[in-house]
Enzyme design. Sequence first.
Site, short mmCIF file in Angstrom:
data_model
loop_
_atom_site.label_atom_id
_atom_site.label_comp_id
_atom_site.label_asym_id
_atom_site.label_seq_id
_atom_site.Cartn_x
_atom_site.Cartn_y
_atom_site.Cartn_z
CB SER A 138 -0.61 0.17 0.93
OG SER A 138 -1.43 1.37 1.44
CE1 TYR A 151 -4.01 -2.27 5.50
CE2 TYR A 151 -3.12 0.11 4.52
CZ TYR A 151 -3.75 -0.54 4.09
OH TYR A 151 -4.09 -1.72 2.68
P1 NAD Z 1 -11.38 -6.24 0.75
O1 NAD Z 1 -11.87 -5.93 2.18
O2 NAD Z 1 -12.50 -5.52 0.49
O3 NAD Z 1 -11.40 -7.64 1.16
C1 NAD Z 1 -10.07 -8.06 2.28
C2 NAD Z 1 -9.97 -10.00 1.00
O4 NAD Z 1 -9.09 -10.67 2.24
C3 NAD Z 1 -11.60 -10.21 1.91
O5 NAD Z 1 -11.72 -11.07 0.85
C4 NAD Z 1 -11.17 -11.25 3.20
O6 NAD Z 1 -12.61 -12.50 2.90
C5 NAD Z 1 -10.17 -11.46 3.38
N1 NAD Z 1 -9.06 -11.84 4.14
C6 NAD Z 1 -9.32 -10.82 5.40
N2 NAD Z 1 -8.77 -11.31 5.82
C7 NAD Z 1 -8.35 -12.98 6.23
C8 NAD Z 1 -7.72 -13.95 6.32
N3 NAD Z 1 -7.45 -14.04 7.84
N4 NAD Z 1 -7.61 -15.59 6.14
C9 NAD Z 1 -7.90 -15.36 4.51
N5 NAD Z 1 -8.74 -14.26 4.45
C10 NAD Z 1 -8.69 -12.74 4.81
O7 NAD Z 1 -9.94 -5.53 0.73
P2 NAD Z 1 -9.88 -4.81 -0.77
O8 NAD Z 1 -10.22 -3.64 -0.36
O9 NAD Z 1 -10.33 -5.44 -1.85
O10 NAD Z 1 -7.68 -4.64 -0.14
C11 NAD Z 1 -7.18 -6.36 -1.05
C12 NAD Z 1 -5.75 -5.86 -0.52
O11 NAD Z 1 -5.26 -4.93 -1.12
C13 NAD Z 1 -5.42 -6.07 1.33
O12 NAD Z 1 -4.23 -6.63 1.30
C14 NAD Z 1 -4.92 -4.63 1.44
O13 NAD Z 1 -4.72 -4.10 2.74
C15 NAD Z 1 -4.68 -3.88 0.10
N6 NAD Z 1 -4.82 -2.60 -0.52
C16 NAD Z 1 -5.53 -2.14 -0.43
C17 NAD Z 1 -6.69 -0.64 -0.83
C18 NAD Z 1 -8.20 -0.16 -0.32
O14 NAD Z 1 -7.73 1.27 -1.25
N7 NAD Z 1 -8.83 -0.58 -0.98
C19 NAD Z 1 -5.58 0.06 -0.86
C20 NAD Z 1 -4.15 -0.01 -0.75
C21 NAD Z 1 -3.66 -1.79 -0.46
#
Ligand code: NAD
Length: 241
Positions: A138, A151
């Site tokens: 991120s 985070y």
């Molecule tokens: P989201 O919350 O929509 O989805 C997260 C997914 O991870 C879900 O399928 C959830 O069930 C799964 N998950 C969470 N904990 C888990 C565990 N212990 N075991 C197995 N599965 C688990 O998140 P997103 O926005 O799609 O983000 C995906 C990735 O991208 C993450 O690593 C997040 O940190 C990173 N990210 C997201 C953003 C954003 O703006 N959305 C920005 C930077 C980085």
Amino acid sequence: MELTNKIALVTGSTRGIGLAIAKNFLQAGAKVILNGRGEKLAPEVKSQLNGEFAYISGDLSSPAGAQDLAKAAQEKFGPIQILVNNAGVNRDKLLLGMKPADFHAVLSTDLMGPMILTQALFKPMVKQRTGVIINLASVVGLHGNAGQANYAAAKAGLVGFTKTVAREGALRGIRVNAIAPGMVDSAMTQALSDKVKHQILTEIPLHRLGQPDEIAQTARFLVENDYVTGQTIVVDGGMTM
Ligand code: NAD
């Protein structure tokens, strides 16, 4: 690497960025193992998927959960060539209000989970002399963000982990890269208040959130381009330029 008939494991792919990556890889002809914490994949998600896929429930917040997922995934379609460490959580609080449990919850899922899973799948990739690993970091891991000390530490850790494993894998046919998204439209950001979202939009030169598909396109590029390793690709609408 061509994706046709390759086997990919995408963690946390029941929704958001992970689901978009799974769909993109399926479209390119890969066999994809999706993962989430729920027992089953929701029918509305299943109906969006075309191609050869499987779902394995598994909680990556414990080393045993990550190891079990690695084992079950390899039993499903055979040796894995592509691993996307996408699953992630946040538990935001200002530092003074952050409890050890808040650090632990985020570090165990966002950093330990990817480390254990990568370790479990690294040896089989070395044996095949081929592998691509992509870690979802991120921009917060690169620049910090008030309220996200846990985070930011986990995602910064993932960037260092990416570079190190890229060096260890380079002569063994394995490439390792990270993607650092800015603000992407997903459940994680939908949870923010309108006030916070509005403030964030003012900081993004392209003046909109990213779409999960735009992160998936980057993941596809990192699989297909054989000369990129050890990099963290920022996809953030210009937010941190
Ligand atoms: P989201 O919350 O929509 O989805 C997260 C997914 O991870 C879900 O399928 C959830 O069930 C799964 N998950 C969470 N904990 C888990 C565990 N212990 N075991 C197995 N599965 C688990 O998140 P997103 O926005 O799609 O983000 C995906 C990735 O991208 C993450 O690593 C997040 O940190 C990173 N990210 C997201 C953003 C954003 O703006 N959305 C920005 C930077 C980085």
